[in-house]
Design a protein around this motif. Sequence first.
Motif, PDB file in Angstrom:
ATOM      1  N   LEU A 351       0.832  -1.205   0.000  1.00 24.24           N
ATOM      2  CA  LEU A 351       0.000   0.000   0.000  1.00 24.24           C
ATOM      3  C   LEU A 351       0.869   1.259   0.000  1.00 24.24           C
ATOM      4  N   VAL A 354       2.406   1.777  -3.444  1.00 24.13           N
ATOM      5  CA  VAL A 354       1.434   2.263  -4.429  1.00 24.13           C
ATOM      6  C   VAL A 354       1.113   3.734  -4.178  1.00 24.13           C
ATOM      7  N   LYS A 355       1.060   4.137  -2.901  1.00 26.28           N
ATOM      8  CA  LYS A 355       0.787   5.556  -2.573  1.00 26.28           C
ATOM      9  C   LYS A 355       1.867   6.455  -3.159  1.00 26.28           C
ATOM     10  N   VAL A 358       1.347   6.720  -6.889  1.00 27.74           N
ATOM     11  CA  VAL A 358       0.188   7.576  -7.180  1.00 27.74           C
ATOM     12  C   VAL A 358       0.575   9.039  -7.060  1.00 27.74           C
ATOM     13  N   LYS A 466      -3.599   2.816 -11.000  1.00 26.24           N
ATOM     14  CA  LYS A 466      -2.961   2.786  -9.680  1.00 26.24           C
ATOM     15  C   LYS A 466      -3.944   3.161  -8.575  1.00 26.24           C
ATOM     16  N   GLU A 467      -4.816   4.133  -8.828  1.00 25.72           N
ATOM     17  CA  GLU A 467      -5.826   4.524  -7.825  1.00 25.72           C
ATOM     18  C   GLU A 467      -6.782   3.361  -7.558  1.00 25.72           C
ATOM     19  N   LEU A 470      -4.886   0.989  -5.399  1.00 26.47           N
ATOM     20  CA  LEU A 470      -4.811   1.545  -4.045  1.00 26.47           C
ATOM     21  C   LEU A 470      -6.105   1.295  -3.287  1.00 26.47           C
ATOM     22  N   SER A 474      -6.567  -1.074   0.122  1.00 30.25           N
ATOM     23  CA  SER A 474      -7.142  -0.511   1.357  1.00 30.25           C
ATOM     24  C   SER A 474      -8.277  -1.394   1.855  1.00 30.25           C
TER      25      SER A 474
END
Length: 702
Positions: A351, A354-355, A358, A466-467, A470, A474
């Motif tokens: 996570l 990936v953040k 992003v 990617k969003e 994400l 989550s």
Amino acid sequence: MIIERIKVENFATYKQANLDFNDLGPTVSVFGSTGAGKTTFFVDAITLALYGRAYGQAEKKYAKQVIPSWASKSKVEIDFRVPGDSKYRVIRVLQRDGSSSAVLYKLSDDGRTLMPVATGVSAVEREIEKLVGLDFKTFMNTVVVRQGRVAELISRDLTPSERRKLFLKAFDIDFTKHRDKARELYLKTKSELDTVKKEIEKIGSEIDVERELKLKVVELEAQIKDFAAKLRKLTGEKEELSKKLTEIQSKLSEVERRIASLEQLHKTLSEHKGELEQVVKQLEKFKSLLERKDEVERKFEILSRQVGALEEMAELERNVEVVKESILRLKQLMSKRDSLLKELEASQQELEKVKEEVSKLQIEAKKYDELSEKITLIEIEISKLNGYSKFIKESINALKENFGDEVSCPVCNTKLSRDRANEAIIHLTKELSNIESAVKSLESDKRVIALEIEKLKDVKEKLRLKEIALSRLSAKIEQLESQIKDFEAFAKKLSEDEAKLDELTVKFSQLSSQYMLMFGAYVKIGEVKERLKTIKMEHEQISRELMSIKEAAGRIGELKSRRIKLVQLISQLEAELKEYPSLCELKEKLTTMQSSIQEKLGEVEQLISEVIGSKARVEEQLKQIVEFLKEIKAKKERLKELQARSEELEKKANAYLYLYQYVFHEKGLPLTLLKRYLKRVEEWADYYISRFLPGKSIKIEA
């Protein structure tokens, strides 16, 4: 019929031609070299107009050969007059594809069209044949002599016989088919006549037996009377025997009914004896059961207490099994906790990664939007400069095209001298050059920005993916945290279930010890269910036995009363059955008598059947002879008809033979008609020749 006018268009060698015979004399002679078109105009045009045929051919397919190569259709018109001075015009158009149209009009005396009489090819041809009285074949044989045929007729090399054949062919005098038909009819009639004569001969031989058959009828009628007398006698014997048989059968039926009644009583006696035997056995059994009553009640009490104790232990055993299954399931779930913790840690690390990605993509996306906006502004500026450049060019051209001393300014419309105009052209040219330089610079900037945008064209799609990733990570982390939290409740429940299992095990051991003291057997967990099943089966068996003992105690008195009643019934039935042997003996005697009478009756019926059969055969024979006599009568009538038919056929055969041998022979009717036709031809020929060669005449030898 008199032809008054011929008109053709695109017809064979004629482009267009029109000939009105009313403008000529009563006699018309036509001269021309061979192939000039004389026959085409004066014969084929007439036959095509009237009958839709040309070149002397009966088939219409040859007619389209009149259409010349330069035309797509041919047209022909004929005006003609018929007896009664009625005048008509026929117009026919023939297309190259073989289709055609035709119209027939009635004309006034001055040649004007009055009204259409017929429209269409078939309708026009029917009306033409009705008006002219000739069909195409007759017209060609009587009115027209085609090119070359006249020379044949007047040739000196022809014998009278050959000339006769030519004239017969020209006049279509041919009775060959009629002669053949007469011969065919003669042979057919002769054949029918022979058949009729043979039938007359056959019928004559058949009716000769009439007298003999009538004598046979008398003989057969006498035989039928004898058979009727025998039948009456035998019928009387049959009725007497039937009466005796009925009486014996009535007595036998009564005896059989009585025997059947006694046999039923015998069956009832056997049933009562069987029932008495069963009652005695039940009484002995019930007495034996009553002797075991105290022992069975004691055993029932012990088994009832055993069932109660085991049911309590079975309930504890079921609870122990439920708790054990719960503990096993919870332990299996707890074994998954470590793997979930590892999966949660890995998901949290992914996570964070990936953040970061992003965040970078968001910066690039913002840059992409700024560049897109910048390139749009450049395009707007280029468009403005191009528009202004176009205006300057038009202004320069306008100033250059005016050659006067004064020039109107294309911008403000003020009057300029030629020098001022040239200065303005120089100024505008410099300004145009500056604008073009600015446009080139902007185009260069645009290309640079476009290259940067091309590099960033996929950034928004990458950011969207990617969003999504994400968001999914989550959700997965939240789910894993929720599952791990649930394991705390599972651990607590596992501890509680283990304590409960210890408690239930202790309580079961206490109950098992009590069962050992009371019934002398120790029961472990897992054995209760099977032991309870066995004890319950024993308990149910003893319960049924105890119920039987109680029932026996109530039924012993009833069974004793039934035994006394059955003994009395058996004595009564045995007394009634004493007459059974004498009735059986009487039945046998009556049966013998019945068989004897039935045998005699059968013999009489056989004789009656034979007499009826013989009588029927004689009656059938008589019927056939009567029918044959009726047929003979009909044949006599038929004979008269055949004789009349024979005379008629004889006359017809003679008539057909006469037609064949004399009338339709080539020296008969054909020759007679030819002589008359030639006489008429000679008269017409003499009439025309006298107009050119007075005193001359023609004699035709045929």
